[in-house]
Design a protein around this motif. Structure first.
Motif, PDB file in Angstrom:
ATOM      1  N   PRO A 186      51.724 -11.194  75.669  1.00 21.07           N
ATOM      2  CA  PRO A 186      51.269 -10.341  74.560  1.00 21.07           C
ATOM      3  C   PRO A 186      49.878 -10.696  74.053  1.00 21.07           C
ATOM      4  CG  PRO A 186      53.572 -10.859  74.274  1.00 21.07           C
ATOM      5  CD  PRO A 186      53.104 -11.661  75.465  1.00 21.07           C
ATOM      6  N   GLY A 187      49.062  -9.655  73.902  1.00 16.57           N
ATOM      7  CA  GLY A 187      47.706  -9.843  73.403  1.00 16.57           C
ATOM      8  C   GLY A 187      46.728 -10.299  74.466  1.00 16.57           C
ATOM      9  N   GLY A 188      47.196 -10.470  75.703  1.00 21.78           N
ATOM     10  CA  GLY A 188      46.300 -10.955  76.751  1.00 21.78           C
ATOM     11  C   GLY A 188      45.856 -12.383  76.527  1.00 21.78           C
ATOM     12  N   VAL A 189      46.739 -13.198  75.915  1.00 23.49           N
ATOM     13  CA  VAL A 189      46.393 -14.595  75.665  1.00 23.49           C
ATOM     14  C   VAL A 189      47.033 -15.486  76.721  1.00 23.49           C
ATOM     15  CG1 VAL A 189      46.219 -14.183  73.186  1.00 23.49           C
ATOM     16  CG2 VAL A 189      48.376 -15.036  74.147  1.00 23.49           C
ATOM     17  N   LEU A 223      39.561 -16.530  81.035  1.00 24.01           N
ATOM     18  CA  LEU A 223      38.165 -16.918  80.810  1.00 24.01           C
ATOM     19  C   LEU A 223      38.004 -18.418  80.579  1.00 24.01           C
ATOM     20  CD1 LEU A 223      36.423 -14.099  78.749  1.00 24.01           C
ATOM     21  CD2 LEU A 223      36.866 -14.269  81.188  1.00 24.01           C
ATOM     22  N   PRO A 224      38.852 -19.050  79.746  1.00 22.68           N
ATOM     23  CA  PRO A 224      38.688 -20.498  79.588  1.00 22.68           C
ATOM     24  C   PRO A 224      38.807 -21.245  80.910  1.00 22.68           C
ATOM     25  CG  PRO A 224      40.028 -19.619  77.818  1.00 22.68           C
ATOM     26  CD  PRO A 224      39.850 -18.499  78.813  1.00 22.68           C
ATOM     27  N   GLU A 225      39.744 -20.805  81.776  1.00 25.75           N
ATOM     28  CA  GLU A 225      39.908 -21.441  83.071  1.00 25.75           C
ATOM     29  C   GLU A 225      38.710 -21.181  83.983  1.00 25.75           C
ATOM     30  OE1 GLU A 225      43.719 -20.807  81.074  1.00 25.75           O
ATOM     31  OE2 GLU A 225      42.057 -19.466  81.573  1.00 25.75           O
ATOM     32  N   ALA A 226      37.954 -20.128  83.697  1.00 23.28           N
ATOM     33  CA  ALA A 226      36.791 -19.773  84.520  1.00 23.28           C
ATOM     34  C   ALA A 226      35.500 -20.395  83.996  1.00 23.28           C
ATOM     35  CB  ALA A 226      36.645 -18.256  84.589  1.00 23.28           C
ATOM     36  N   GLY A 227      35.617 -21.335  83.061  1.00 20.37           N
ATOM     37  CA  GLY A 227      34.429 -22.056  82.609  1.00 20.37           C
ATOM     38  C   GLY A 227      33.891 -21.632  81.264  1.00 20.37           C
ATOM     39  N   ASP A 228      34.729 -20.966  80.447  1.00 20.29           N
ATOM     40  CA  ASP A 228      34.308 -20.511  79.116  1.00 20.29           C
ATOM     41  C   ASP A 228      33.953 -21.674  78.181  1.00 20.29           C
ATOM     42  OD1 ASP A 228      36.295 -19.664  76.325  1.00 20.29           O
ATOM     43  OD2 ASP A 228      34.277 -18.915  76.634  1.00 20.29           O
ATOM     44  N   ALA A 229      34.528 -22.851  78.429  1.00 22.34           N
ATOM     45  CA  ALA A 229      34.291 -24.006  77.561  1.00 22.34           C
ATOM     46  C   ALA A 229      33.040 -24.771  77.986  1.00 22.34           C
ATOM     47  CB  ALA A 229      35.497 -24.937  77.584  1.00 22.34           C
ATOM     48  N   VAL A 230      32.352 -25.333  76.994  1.00 26.97           N
ATOM     49  CA  VAL A 230      31.197 -26.200  77.250  1.00 26.97           C
ATOM     50  C   VAL A 230      31.408 -27.493  76.486  1.00 26.97           C
ATOM     51  CG1 VAL A 230      28.716 -26.521  76.897  1.00 26.97           C
ATOM     52  CG2 VAL A 230      29.590 -24.313  77.692  1.00 26.97           C
ATOM     53  N   LEU A 231      31.398 -28.594  77.200  1.00 27.57           N
ATOM     54  CA  LEU A 231      31.575 -29.910  76.595  1.00 27.57           C
ATOM     55  C   LEU A 231      30.295 -30.355  75.889  1.00 27.57           C
ATOM     56  CD1 LEU A 231      33.330 -31.070  79.769  1.00 27.57           C
ATOM     57  CD2 LEU A 231      34.341 -31.622  77.558  1.00 27.57           C
ATOM     58  N   LEU A 270      50.725 -30.083  70.883  1.00 24.08           N
ATOM     59  CA  LEU A 270      50.388 -28.749  70.394  1.00 24.08           C
ATOM     60  C   LEU A 270      50.818 -27.688  71.389  1.00 24.08           C
ATOM     61  CD1 LEU A 270      46.616 -29.401  69.526  1.00 24.08           C
ATOM     62  CD2 LEU A 270      48.552 -29.699  67.976  1.00 24.08           C
ATOM     63  N   LEU A 271      51.182 -26.536  70.868  1.00 25.60           N
ATOM     64  CA  LEU A 271      51.237 -25.331  71.681  1.00 25.60           C
ATOM     65  C   LEU A 271      49.892 -24.656  71.454  1.00 25.60           C
ATOM     66  CD1 LEU A 271      52.974 -23.528  73.504  1.00 25.60           C
ATOM     67  CD2 LEU A 271      53.630 -22.254  71.469  1.00 25.60           C
ATOM     68  N   VAL A 272      49.113 -24.518  72.518  1.00 25.38           N
ATOM     69  CA  VAL A 272      47.761 -23.971  72.417  1.00 25.38           C
ATOM     70  C   VAL A 272      47.781 -22.519  72.878  1.00 25.38           C
ATOM     71  CG1 VAL A 272      45.368 -24.190  73.182  1.00 25.38           C
ATOM     72  CG2 VAL A 272      46.757 -26.241  72.822  1.00 25.38           C
ATOM     73  N   VAL A 273      47.220 -21.652  72.058  1.00 16.83           N
ATOM     74  CA  VAL A 273      47.125 -20.228  72.381  1.00 16.83           C
ATOM     75  C   VAL A 273      45.648 -19.892  72.554  1.00 16.83           C
ATOM     76  CG1 VAL A 273      47.654 -17.884  71.635  1.00 16.83           C
ATOM     77  CG2 VAL A 273      49.188 -19.766  71.006  1.00 16.83           C
ATOM     78  N   MET A 274      45.292 -19.448  73.767  1.00 15.65           N
ATOM     79  CA  MET A 274      43.896 -19.158  74.069  1.00 15.65           C
ATOM     80  C   MET A 274      43.671 -17.659  74.222  1.00 15.65           C
ATOM     81  SD  MET A 274      41.930 -21.851  74.209  1.00 15.65           S
ATOM     82  CE  MET A 274      40.597 -20.788  74.712  1.00 15.65           C
ATOM     83  N   GLN A 275      42.664 -17.156  73.551  1.00 14.65           N
ATOM     84  CA  GLN A 275      42.257 -15.762  73.702  1.00 14.65           C
ATOM     85  C   GLN A 275      41.709 -15.527  75.114  1.00 14.65           C
ATOM     86  OE1 GLN A 275      38.960 -14.766  71.183  1.00 14.65           O
ATOM     87  NE2 GLN A 275      39.239 -12.570  71.352  1.00 14.65           N
ATOM     88  N   ASN A 276      41.746 -14.267  75.548  1.00 15.85           N
ATOM     89  CA  ASN A 276      41.115 -13.880  76.821  1.00 15.85           C
ATOM     90  C   ASN A 276      41.633 -14.693  78.000  1.00 15.85           C
ATOM     91  OD1 ASN A 276      39.441 -12.026  75.461  1.00 15.85           O
ATOM     92  ND2 ASN A 276      37.979 -13.649  74.996  1.00 15.85           N
ATOM     93  N   SER A 277      42.928 -14.559  78.254  1.00 12.86           N
ATOM     94  CA  SER A 277      43.563 -15.289  79.344  1.00 12.86           C
ATOM     95  C   SER A 277      42.712 -15.223  80.614  1.00 12.86           C
ATOM     96  CB  SER A 277      44.935 -14.687  79.634  1.00 12.86           C
ATOM     97  OG  SER A 277      45.547 -15.306  80.721  1.00 12.86           O
ATOM     98  N   THR A 336      32.675 -20.371  74.546  1.00  8.62           N
ATOM     99  CA  THR A 336      31.567 -19.439  74.384  1.00  8.62           C
ATOM    100  C   THR A 336      32.002 -17.998  74.177  1.00  8.62           C
ATOM    101  OG1 THR A 336      31.403 -19.237  76.803  1.00  8.62           O
ATOM    102  CG2 THR A 336      30.000 -20.887  75.729  1.00  8.62           C
ATOM    103  N   ALA A 337      33.253 -17.666  74.523  1.00 11.58           N
ATOM    104  CA  ALA A 337      33.696 -16.271  74.386  1.00 11.58           C
ATOM    105  C   ALA A 337      35.111 -16.127  73.847  1.00 11.58           C
ATOM    106  CB  ALA A 337      33.612 -15.557  75.736  1.00 11.58           C
ATOM    107  N   SER A 338      35.844 -17.214  73.710  1.00  9.45           N
ATOM    108  CA  SER A 338      37.265 -17.128  73.371  1.00  9.45           C
ATOM    109  C   SER A 338      37.619 -17.935  72.134  1.00  9.45           C
ATOM    110  CB  SER A 338      38.121 -17.630  74.547  1.00  9.45           C
ATOM    111  OG  SER A 338      37.846 -16.893  75.715  1.00  9.45           O
ATOM    112  N   GLY A 339      38.468 -17.347  71.289  1.00 10.81           N
ATOM    113  CA  GLY A 339      39.041 -18.070  70.171  1.00 10.81           C
ATOM    114  C   GLY A 339      40.224 -18.896  70.643  1.00 10.81           C
ATOM    115  N   GLU A 340      40.639 -19.859  69.834  1.00  9.79           N
ATOM    116  CA  GLU A 340      41.730 -20.764  70.216  1.00  9.79           C
ATOM    117  C   GLU A 340      42.601 -21.046  69.002  1.00  9.79           C
ATOM    118  OE1 GLU A 340      42.261 -25.059  72.553  1.00  9.79           O
ATOM    119  OE2 GLU A 340      40.277 -24.405  71.864  1.00  9.79           O
ATOM    120  N   GLY A 341      43.920 -21.131  69.234  1.00  7.18           N
ATOM    121  CA  GLY A 341      44.843 -21.420  68.149  1.00  7.18           C
ATOM    122  C   GLY A 341      45.747 -22.588  68.487  1.00  7.18           C
ATOM    123  N   TYR A 342      46.108 -23.371  67.462  1.00  4.75           N
ATOM    124  CA  TYR A 342      47.010 -24.508  67.627  1.00  4.75           C
ATOM    125  C   TYR A 342      48.275 -24.288  66.811  1.00  4.75           C
ATOM    126  CZ  TYR A 342      42.895 -27.249  69.177  1.00  4.75           C
ATOM    127  OH  TYR A 342      41.783 -27.721  69.834  1.00  4.75           O
TER     128      TYR A 342
END
Length: 252
Positions: free
Chosen positions: A7-10, A96-104, A87-94, A35-41
Protein backbone atom coordinates in the motif's frame (compact mmCIF):
# COMPACT_ATOMS: atom_id res chain seq x y z
CA UNK A 1 -3.30 -10.12 -13.08
CA UNK A 2 -0.59 -7.74 -11.82
CA UNK A 3 0.33 -8.16 -8.17
CA UNK A 4 -0.49 -4.98 -6.24
CA UNK A 5 2.34 -3.00 -4.67
CA UNK A 6 2.57 -2.71 -0.92
CA UNK A 7 0.00 0.00 0.00
CA UNK A 8 1.15 3.46 -0.99
CA UNK A 9 4.03 2.08 -3.04
CA UNK A 10 6.26 1.96 0.03
CA UNK A 11 8.83 -0.59 1.20
CA UNK A 12 9.16 -2.03 4.70
CA UNK A 13 12.08 -3.58 6.57
CA UNK A 14 12.83 -4.81 10.08
CA UNK A 15 15.94 -2.99 11.33
CA UNK A 16 18.10 -4.05 14.26
CA UNK A 17 20.23 -0.93 14.77
CA UNK A 18 23.98 -1.50 14.99
CA UNK A 19 25.32 -1.80 18.54
CA UNK A 20 28.85 -0.88 17.44
CA UNK A 21 30.35 1.92 19.51
CA UNK A 22 31.71 4.97 17.74
CA UNK A 23 34.44 7.53 18.40
CA UNK A 24 31.98 9.73 20.32
CA UNK A 25 31.05 6.85 22.65
CA UNK A 26 27.61 6.29 21.15
CA UNK A 27 26.44 3.16 19.36
CA UNK A 28 24.47 3.21 16.14
CA UNK A 29 24.33 3.59 12.40
CA UNK A 30 25.71 5.64 9.54
CA UNK A 31 24.46 9.23 9.16
CA UNK A 32 22.94 9.83 5.73
CA UNK A 33 20.14 11.54 3.85
CA UNK A 34 17.71 10.51 1.13
CA UNK A 35 17.53 12.63 -1.99
CA UNK A 36 14.01 11.73 -3.16
CA UNK A 37 12.29 9.60 -0.51
CA UNK A 38 10.78 10.19 2.90
CA UNK A 39 11.31 7.64 5.67
CA UNK A 40 9.29 6.57 8.70
CA UNK A 41 10.18 4.68 11.89
CA UNK A 42 7.92 2.56 14.07
CA UNK A 43 9.85 1.52 17.20
CA UNK A 44 9.19 -2.14 18.02
CA UNK A 45 11.97 -2.85 20.52
CA UNK A 46 14.62 -1.33 22.79
CA UNK A 47 15.44 2.35 23.07
CA UNK A 48 17.63 4.99 21.53
CA UNK A 49 17.34 8.17 19.50
CA UNK A 50 17.63 9.61 16.04
CA UNK A 51 19.68 12.75 15.50
CA UNK A 52 18.45 14.90 12.63
CA UNK A 53 19.77 17.94 10.81
CA UNK A 54 17.21 19.66 8.60
CA UNK A 55 15.75 23.08 7.88
CA UNK A 56 14.62 22.98 11.53
CA UNK A 57 18.22 22.69 12.73
CA UNK A 58 19.83 19.92 14.78
CA UNK A 59 17.45 17.90 16.97
CA UNK A 60 17.81 14.66 18.92
CA UNK A 61 14.55 12.70 19.03
CA UNK A 62 14.27 10.01 21.75
CA UNK A 63 12.94 6.65 20.55
CA UNK A 64 11.05 4.14 22.70
CA UNK A 65 8.72 1.24 21.91
CA UNK A 66 5.54 2.52 20.29
CA UNK A 67 7.03 5.77 18.98
CA UNK A 68 6.37 6.73 15.36
CA UNK A 69 8.52 9.35 13.62
CA UNK A 70 9.12 10.26 9.99
CA UNK A 71 11.01 12.83 7.98
CA UNK A 72 11.22 14.19 4.46
CA UNK A 73 14.02 13.94 1.85
CA UNK A 74 17.12 15.96 2.64
CA UNK A 75 16.98 15.30 6.39
CA UNK A 76 20.35 14.09 7.65
CA UNK A 77 19.69 11.36 10.21
CA UNK A 78 21.79 9.23 12.53
CA UNK A 79 20.30 6.39 14.58
CA UNK A 80 21.68 5.93 18.10
CA UNK A 81 21.21 2.59 19.87
CA UNK A 82 20.93 2.82 23.65
CA UNK A 83 19.97 -0.84 23.95
CA UNK A 84 18.53 -3.38 21.50
CA UNK A 85 16.86 -0.71 19.36
CA UNK A 86 14.66 -2.27 16.68
CA UNK A 87 12.53 -0.46 14.14
CA UNK A 88 10.02 -1.21 11.45
CA UNK A 89 11.21 1.13 8.70
CA UNK A 90 8.77 2.40 6.08
CA UNK A 91 10.41 3.88 2.99
CA UNK A 92 8.65 6.02 0.40
CA UNK A 93 9.09 5.22 -3.30
CA UNK A 94 9.75 1.50 -3.08
CA UNK A 95 12.87 0.72 -5.09
CA UNK A 96 14.49 4.15 -5.17
CA UNK A 97 16.39 3.82 -1.87
CA UNK A 98 17.75 0.47 -3.06
CA UNK A 99 18.79 2.16 -6.33
CA UNK A 100 21.05 4.65 -4.57
CA UNK A 101 18.63 7.33 -3.31
CA UNK A 102 20.63 7.63 -0.06
CA UNK A 103 23.85 9.64 0.30
CA UNK A 104 26.13 9.02 3.25
CA UNK A 105 27.69 11.96 5.07
CA UNK A 106 31.26 11.15 4.12
CA UNK A 107 33.87 13.94 4.42
CA UNK A 108 33.45 16.61 1.75
CA UNK A 109 36.57 15.47 -0.11
CA UNK A 110 34.95 12.04 -0.64
CA UNK A 111 31.57 13.53 -1.57
CA UNK A 112 33.27 15.63 -4.24
CA UNK A 113 34.86 12.57 -5.90
CA UNK A 114 32.24 10.19 -7.35
CA UNK A 115 34.69 7.29 -7.69
CA UNK A 116 35.95 7.69 -4.14
CA UNK A 117 32.37 7.90 -2.87
CA UNK A 118 31.34 4.71 -4.68
CA UNK A 119 34.40 2.85 -3.39
CA UNK A 120 33.65 3.90 0.18
CA UNK A 121 29.91 3.21 0.00
CA UNK A 122 29.88 -0.25 -1.58
CA UNK A 123 30.24 -3.33 0.62
CA UNK A 124 32.06 -6.47 -0.54
CA UNK A 125 30.18 -9.70 -1.11
CA UNK A 126 30.96 -12.45 1.39
CA UNK A 127 33.82 -12.31 3.89
CA UNK A 128 34.72 -8.95 5.37
CA UNK A 129 31.27 -7.47 4.91
CA UNK A 130 30.79 -6.62 8.59
CA UNK A 131 34.19 -4.94 8.88
CA UNK A 132 33.48 -2.95 5.70
CA UNK A 133 30.05 -1.87 7.00
CA UNK A 134 31.63 -0.66 10.22
CA UNK A 135 34.39 1.21 8.36
CA UNK A 136 31.74 2.83 6.16
CA UNK A 137 29.80 3.88 9.27
CA UNK A 138 32.91 5.36 10.85
CA UNK A 139 33.77 7.32 7.69
CA UNK A 140 30.20 8.67 7.57
CA UNK A 141 30.53 9.73 11.22
CA UNK A 142 33.79 11.51 10.38
CA UNK A 143 32.01 13.51 7.70
CA UNK A 144 29.02 14.01 10.00
CA UNK A 145 31.26 15.65 12.61
CA UNK A 146 32.67 17.87 9.86
CA UNK A 147 29.13 18.76 8.76
CA UNK A 148 27.95 19.63 12.28
CA UNK A 149 31.03 21.77 12.82
CA UNK A 150 30.32 23.66 9.60
CA UNK A 151 26.64 23.98 10.51
CA UNK A 152 27.46 25.46 13.92
CA UNK A 153 29.84 27.93 12.26
CA UNK A 154 27.87 28.81 9.11
CA UNK A 155 24.28 27.78 9.78
CA UNK A 156 21.98 26.67 6.98
CA UNK A 157 24.58 27.15 4.25
CA UNK A 158 26.49 24.09 5.49
CA UNK A 159 23.43 21.88 4.96
CA UNK A 160 22.80 23.51 1.58
CA UNK A 161 26.33 22.60 0.49
CA UNK A 162 25.75 18.97 1.48
CA UNK A 163 22.47 18.94 -0.48
CA UNK A 164 24.29 20.30 -3.55
CA UNK A 165 26.99 17.62 -3.27
CA UNK A 166 24.34 14.92 -2.87
CA UNK A 167 22.45 16.12 -5.95
CA UNK A 168 25.62 16.01 -8.03
CA UNK A 169 26.39 12.48 -6.85
CA UNK A 170 23.00 11.01 -7.79
CA UNK A 171 22.33 13.01 -10.96
CA UNK A 172 23.31 10.24 -13.39
CA UNK A 173 21.05 7.72 -11.63
CA UNK A 174 17.91 9.82 -11.90
CA UNK A 175 16.73 8.61 -15.36
CA UNK A 176 16.66 5.04 -14.00
CA UNK A 177 14.78 6.24 -10.91
CA UNK A 178 12.23 8.04 -13.05
CA UNK A 179 11.52 4.87 -15.04
CA UNK A 180 11.17 2.87 -11.84
CA UNK A 181 8.92 5.46 -10.22
CA UNK A 182 6.66 5.75 -13.28
CA UNK A 183 6.22 1.98 -13.48
CA UNK A 184 5.45 1.55 -9.77
CA UNK A 185 4.40 4.47 -7.57
CA UNK A 186 3.00 6.64 -10.36
CA UNK A 187 1.15 3.66 -11.83
CA UNK A 188 -0.43 2.91 -8.45
CA UNK A 189 -1.44 6.56 -8.08
CA UNK A 190 -3.03 6.51 -11.53
CA UNK A 191 -4.97 3.35 -10.64
CA UNK A 192 -6.35 5.10 -7.58
CA UNK A 193 -7.32 8.16 -9.64
CA UNK A 194 -9.12 5.97 -12.17
CA UNK A 195 -10.83 3.99 -9.41
CA UNK A 196 -12.13 7.15 -7.75
CA UNK A 197 -13.56 8.28 -11.09
CA UNK A 198 -15.27 4.90 -11.49
CA UNK A 199 -16.75 5.02 -7.99
CA UNK A 200 -17.92 8.58 -8.56
CA UNK A 201 -19.84 7.23 -11.55
CA UNK A 202 -21.33 4.46 -9.43
CA UNK A 203 -19.21 1.75 -11.07
CA UNK A 204 -17.12 -0.96 -9.30
CA UNK A 205 -14.03 -0.22 -11.41
CA UNK A 206 -11.17 -2.53 -10.44
CA UNK A 207 -12.92 -4.14 -7.46
CA UNK A 208 -13.36 -7.34 -9.46
CA UNK A 209 -9.56 -7.62 -9.77
CA UNK A 210 -9.03 -7.70 -5.98
CA UNK A 211 -6.13 -9.93 -4.89
CA UNK A 212 -3.96 -10.78 -1.89
CA UNK A 213 -0.16 -11.08 -1.76
CA UNK A 214 2.11 -12.57 0.87
CA UNK A 215 5.67 -11.20 0.84
CA UNK A 216 8.53 -13.71 0.84
CA UNK A 217 11.38 -13.21 3.34
CA UNK A 218 14.68 -12.48 1.60
CA UNK A 219 16.86 -15.62 1.96
CA UNK A 220 19.88 -15.68 4.25
CA UNK A 221 20.91 -13.75 7.34
CA UNK A 222 20.01 -10.14 7.95
CA UNK A 223 21.77 -7.83 5.53
CA UNK A 224 24.11 -4.97 6.43
CA UNK A 225 22.29 -1.69 5.91
CA UNK A 226 23.44 1.84 6.60
CA UNK A 227 21.96 1.85 10.10
CA UNK A 228 21.87 -1.78 11.14
CA UNK A 229 21.11 -5.38 10.27
CA UNK A 230 18.10 -5.61 7.95
CA UNK A 231 15.41 -8.21 7.58
CA UNK A 232 13.64 -7.59 4.29
CA UNK A 233 10.95 -9.16 2.14
CA UNK A 234 10.61 -9.61 -1.58
CA UNK A 235 7.65 -7.82 -3.17
CA UNK A 236 7.40 -8.94 -6.78
CA UNK A 237 4.94 -10.38 -9.26
CA UNK A 238 6.27 -13.82 -8.38
CA UNK A 239 5.60 -13.30 -4.67
CA UNK A 240 4.00 -16.31 -3.01
CA UNK A 241 0.25 -16.59 -2.68
CA UNK A 242 -1.56 -18.68 -0.11
CA UNK A 243 -3.52 -21.72 -1.24
CA UNK A 244 -6.80 -20.73 -2.78
CA UNK A 245 -9.80 -22.58 -1.34
CA UNK A 246 -12.53 -23.09 -3.91
CA UNK A 247 -16.10 -22.22 -2.89
CA UNK A 248 -18.13 -25.14 -1.61
CA UNK A 249 -21.07 -26.49 -3.56
CA UNK A 250 -23.53 -24.91 -1.13
CA UNK A 251 -22.22 -21.45 -2.08
CA UNK A 252 -22.37 -22.03 -5.82
Amino acid sequence: MTSPLFPGGVAVSDLAVYDWDAADGRCGGSPHLHTASGEGYIVIGGSGAVETLSSEGFVEHPLAVGDVLWFSPGTVHRLVNDGELRLLVVMQNSGLPEAGDAVLTFPSAVLDDAEAYTAAALLPVGAGREDAARARRDLALEGYAELLGAWRADGASALAELHARAARLVRDRVPQWQELWVSTVAAETERTRAQLEALRAGLPGTLGEASVVRAVPTPGDRGYGMCGRLKTWEFSETTARDEVIAPSKEHE
